[in-house]
Design an enzyme around this catalytic site. Structure first.
Site, mmCIF file in Angstrom:
data_model
loop_
_atom_site.group_PDB
_atom_site.id
_atom_site.type_symbol
_atom_site.label_atom_id
_atom_site.label_comp_id
_atom_site.label_asym_id
_atom_site.label_seq_id
_atom_site.Cartn_x
_atom_site.Cartn_y
_atom_site.Cartn_z
ATOM 1 C CG ASP A 1 -18.756 5.895 -9.385
ATOM 2 O OD1 ASP A 1 -18.432 5.426 -10.489
ATOM 3 O OD2 ASP A 1 -18.041 6.692 -8.736
ATOM 4 C CD GLU B 1 -6.295 -14.025 16.459
ATOM 5 O OE1 GLU B 1 -7.200 -13.210 16.661
ATOM 6 O OE2 GLU B 1 -5.077 -13.718 16.463
ATOM 7 C CG ASP C 1 -2.275 0.676 0.928
ATOM 8 O OD1 ASP C 1 -2.279 1.913 1.078
ATOM 9 O OD2 ASP C 1 -3.291 0.037 0.575
ATOM 10 N N GLY D 1 -11.459 4.617 1.035
ATOM 11 C CA GLY D 1 -12.540 3.633 1.145
ATOM 12 C C GLY D 1 -13.519 3.847 0.014
#
Ligand code: DGJ
Length: 723
Positions: A529, A609, A362, A524
């Site tokens: 759209d 986990e 990122d 986010g």
């Protein structure tokens, strides 16, 4: 199917009918949109009454019953006596603002039309109707485009304005869609919110006057979505007439519904008229973005099924239409800007040991990007963090058996960047003004040279190694907007030209890297759209990764957009946005209401986990096709604060069912609930695990008993198959 008969135009899809008619004066009237009906001239529904203060066009002579103010119109123009919301507002050189559109001609074309430089549904099997209207005095043709995707129950619309005269005109407003309903008892549902809580449904009756939502932020926005639903007052998930209208556009938009004095409703949808003014020189043309319409008589679930299928199969393009998506891991929430190659490889190593498919690096890998105050615009790898560049890093990731993806934010620049130091004049910024957002400025993407420069740098990076995925982010709203490339009288074009520039670069990236998956993102879901979905088959749904908030965001998003478009990840707890702690199981179930992935450093998680992650990933892979391509049912409304949030995926042949349930905060003595499933075949028997099979009719009416929750926020998945 398109039927044209002497000025009467009827569009049929499998389950809906749309009709318009050019009347004796050439005014194109809208006669019907709704459930499919037999071929018939539906203009008998229009009645002519003399109404006070509703003026009459010249050729009506003494007939005072003919007024544009009361007629249902297909594309309402301003200034000629219709005082409701206009679709078209033209300004002529003499300053007058009137447009008088009359029928001129039509043509039918095989295949669904495409729009140059704009997103659009596609489909060779579709049909296109073009009805041409003209304003003879202004010298303008308005071509109304209708795309009919019969099997999908979807009709699309767009308008193209062509200046055939000798004078330069100004287009002050050109909606993509204008739709008149000859009834008033309708609710409007809009999808609204904010950063970290997007697309929450709001429903209310239309009262006299206008209710509108929109965006003037330059992007389609976190605050309101360019998709709305009009429905009968009593309509619910399983019954009632509802009609969705969406805009395939990622910039400023307005959706407005007006309940008029005579109790009719007009809906308009298109580019927001605020700060919009397009100069139309002789010979020039302007094309609006596309709008999509869908209608269901059987309530909101069927409406969503139709929209979802159409978007999955006729909006998202190959190679991603109907394709499984990688289960990815993203380092953002784990590291923010604080990483180097070793830290990333460490995360990737533990992700690989959990069998994840794709590692996404990122923000923070380029320029001098050690915080959000610097570096945007400098698309070269930061050698201090990543010595040897992607050429060194990516093979290490691939050697772990994972593919590699990269975050970018091409539209933005920091003042503290080489790009800004060299080209301070490349930003969209009114002279003498400065508005920063997240400490960054916006590049003028309406200018080709700016786009070429940014894209050239990005292309070099993307070509330097095997990059399978790009996350295209944008992290501020546009303000003090002004382009140095446009003269003062054309500054009203800048917002739209900006979005056209964004689409142009996305298309170029798709062309150059056809197998790369691009995920849209804007802090986010600020640009979630249908326009973006044409370029980016999935969009990061929200910066809020809290499982319980996500259930609400994803619920709202699901009315119009399919599950396979919603970027959703499991992140660490306590959650970075809410501080809430929810079990790994529950976070996994919430993220499976989307593209599924992880946003954490898995090297630190417990053995328990790890086992949960292995189970989740295997479960998602096994059922991805059902989750992505099954019919999606909302079984409860998470905004009602009931004890459970539940949803369901049913395979097209109804033989497979996945029901998902998440409980809320625990209370003493929790109620015993049964879950009524939906969409099953009543005559088939379904089995879950080793339990006794039960008929579909029983599961739908008598229901499926839910376990008692123990503790807050528990989750269950019930996979049933027909036996
Ligand atoms: C906003 C995005 O939504 C986040 O996921 C992350 O990519 C940050 N930007 C990075 O700056």
């Amino acid at each position: 199917m398109i039927v044209c008969d002497k000025g009467l135009f009827t569009l049929h899809t499998n389950n809906t009918t749309y009709q318009m008619k050019a009347d004796a004066r050439g005014v194109l009237l809208h006669t019907y949109y709704g459930p499919r009906v037999a071929d018939c001239d539906l203009s008998y529904r229009i009645r002519y009454v003399d109404r006070g203060f509703s003026p009459n066009p010249e050729e009506a002579g003494e007939d005072r019953t003919y007024s544009l103010d009361v007629l249902p119109q297909e594309y309402a123009a301003c200034g000629m006596g219709d005082f409701r919301l206009p679709a078209l507002e033209l300004e002529l050189p003499d300053g007058s603002r009137c447009a008088d559109l009359r029928y001129k001609s039509f043509r039918v074309e095989a295949g669904k039309y495409a729009l140059e430089g704009l997103p659009a549904f596609w489909g060779e099997e579709g049909e296109t109707l073009v009805v041409v209207l003209e304003d003879a005095a202004a010298g303008v043709d308005v071509e109304l485009y209708y795309g009919v995707l019969e099997d999908y129950d979807v009709i699309t619309r767009a308008a193209r304005l062509v200046n055939r005269g000798g004078q330069t005109l100004k287009v002050r407003q050109a909606a993509s869609l204008c739709l008149d309903f000859q009834r008033e008892d309708l609710d409007l549902i809009t999808f609204d919110g904010k950063h970290v809580l997007e697309r929450c449904p709001n429903r209310g009756p239309l009262l006299p006057g206008v209710r509108s939502v929109g965006s003037v932020r330059g992007g389609s926005s976190h605050q309101h979505n360019p998709f709305v639903i009009l429905c009968e007052r009593g309509a619910g998930e399983d019954h009632g007439l509802c009609c969705a209208a969406g805009l395939l556009y990622s910039g400023n938009f307005q959706a407005a519904a007006e309940r008029s004095q005579f109790e009719h409703v007009r809906l308009t949808l298109g580019i927001h008229p605020w700060h919009f003014c397009w100069t139309l020189a002789p010979g020039g043309s302007f094309t609006t973005p596309e709008a999509v319409l869908c209608c269901s008589k059987q309530g909101l679930s069927v409406l969503s099924h139709r929209l979802h299928r159409a978007m999955r199969e006729r909006l998202i393009r190959d190679p991603w239409a109907g394709q499984p998506r990688p289960v990815l891991i993203n380092n953002w929430e784990a590291t923010l800007f604080d990483f180097d190659a070793e830290r990333l490889v460490n995360i990737a190593q533990s992700a690989a040991s959990l069998g994840l498919d794709l590692f996404v690096m990122d923000d923070g890998w380029f320029g001098r990007r050690n915080s959000d105050t610097a570096g945007l615009g400098d698309w070269t790898v930061n050698g201090e963090k990543l010595p040897g560049g992607l050429e060194a890093l990516v093979p290490r990731i691939r050697d772990l058996g994972m593919r590699f993806g990269l975050w970018v934010e091409p539209e933005m620049v920091n003042e503290d960047s080489e790009l800004y130091r060299q080209h301070p004049d490349w930003v969209l910024q009114a002279p003498g003004r400065m508005v920063r957002g997240r400490q960054q400025l916006v590049l003028d993407f309406s200018r080709r040279e700016v786009r070429n420069h940014v894209y050239g740098a990005l292309k070099a990076v993307l070509s330097s190694a095997e990059v399978s995925y790009v996350k295209w982010d944008v992290n501020r709203s546009l303000a003090a907007v002004w382009s140095a490339a446009l003269p003062p009288e054309r500054q009203g074009e800048v917002y739209h030209r900006y979005i056209l520039g964004v689409y142009d670069m996305l298309e170029q990236m798709r062309r150059d890297f056809p197998h790369m998956l691009i995920e849209g993102c804007s802090g986010g879901g600020g640009r979630f759209d249908a326009g973006m979905l044409y370029y980016t088959p999935q969009i990061w749904c929200s910066d809020n990764t809290d499982a319980m908030d996500r259930l609400r965001i994803q619920y709202g998003t699901s009315f119009c957009y399919p599950v396979c478009t919603m970027g959703a990840h499991v992140s660490a707890v306590p959650n970075a946005q809410t501080g809430r702690t929810v079990s790994m199981e529950t976070r996994g179930v919430a993220a499976m209401h989307g593209t599924f992935g992880y946003e954490m450093d898995p090297s630190g998680i417990s053995q328990e986990e790890r086992e949960a992650v292995l189970r989740q990933t295997a479960f998602f892979r096994e059922h991805q096709d059902l989750i992505f391509r099954g019919d999606y049912y909302r079984l409860s409304d998470p905004f009602q604060n009931g004890p459970y949030t539940a949803w369901e995926h049913v395979s097209p042949d109804k033989r497979e069912v996945l029901a998902c349930v998440v409980s809320g905060p625990i209370q003493g003595g929790p109620p015993l609930r049964t879950l009524q499933l939906k969409g099953l075949d009543p005559d088939l028997c379904y089995q879950a695990g080793g339990k006794n099979p039960l008929p579909g009719s029983v599961l739908m009416e008598a229901g499926w008993p839910l376990p008692l929750p123990w503790g807050d926020y528990q989750a269950w998945q019930f996979y049933l198959t027909a036996v």
